[in-house]
Scaffold this motif. Structure first.
Motif: not given
Length: 221
Positions: A13-31
């Motif tokens: 569940a954690v993996y799926a949420q973090l992956e979605e946040e990265i791929l959607s741009g919610k979590l940005l490169p360098g963060e």
């Protein structure tokens, strides 16, 4: 074993949420992604967070460092170009195979997705157009009858979805994209595998060229 099962499901569940946040741009490169902060935000222990971060590292979406913890890498422009080059070949192959194997049900749903896209173009509803763009390609992947090809292309499509939104947000591109979908649809319905391949490859190439242009203009500002 029950605890292990719970731990694995939490990690998933954690993996799926973090992956979605990265791929959607919610979590940005360098963060920076700190285990403690993530465990508090997601209301889980640090163990599933740690496992999820290692899986994201294996995917190339984060970098792990002993000193800095996890850093978001995301999808780079080089990754993006590579993904579109792969799609140019494989999407064409999927359409070619779909032209030979598509079921009557998939013919109906593919036709409906194009007709709905044309409807929402007239309604100027970009969100519906984006959803239907994904649906159109997903139906073709399924209709190809090749499970491995379907999985590869579905993963690629998902990984670059943020950039696809940028491309479809370009003035005039949604109309052109839907018109290209119509041509691909007609080739598939005719059973013309060569033309379906050619038109789909050209469609993906045009999308890539449009996206690269948008990113170059954005970076030059």
């Amino acid at each position: 074993m029950i605890i292990d099962g719970m731990s694995l499901s939490l990690e998933d569940a954690v993996y799926a949420q973090l992956e979605e946040e990265i791929l959607s741009g919610k979590l940005l490169p360098g963060e920076q992604l700190r285990e403690l902060a993530l465990s508090r935000r997601l209301n889980v222990s640090r163990t599933p967070v740690r496992g999820a971060l290692h899986r994201l590292k294996d995917e190339g979406l984060v970098e792990l460092s002993a000193n800095r913890g996890a850093t978001v890498v995301g999808i780079t422009e080089a990754d993006l170009t590579d993904a579109y080059l792969i799609r140019t070949r494989l999407d064409g192959l999927a359409s070619s195979m779909a032209a030979e194997r598509i079921s009557e049900e998939d013919k109906r749903t593919l036709t409906e997705s194009v007709e709905l896209s044309e409807f929402y173009i007239n309604k100027n509803d970009p969100e519906q157009i984006k959803e239907l763009d994904t649906k159109f390609h997903s139906i073709i992947y399924r209709a190809s009858g090749n499970r491995m090809l379907c999985k590869i292309l579905t993963d690629l499509h998902r990984n670059i979805k943020t950039y696809r939104k940028i491309s479809l947000a370009t003035p005039g591109r949604p109309e052109k994209s839907v018109a290209e979908h119509r041509e691909i649809l007609e080739a598939i319905l005719r059973g013309d595998s060569d033309e379906a391949d050619r038109l789909t490859s050209l469609h993906v190439k045009r999308a890539m060229e449009n996206l690269v242009k948008q990113l170059q203009e954005k970076n030059s500002k």
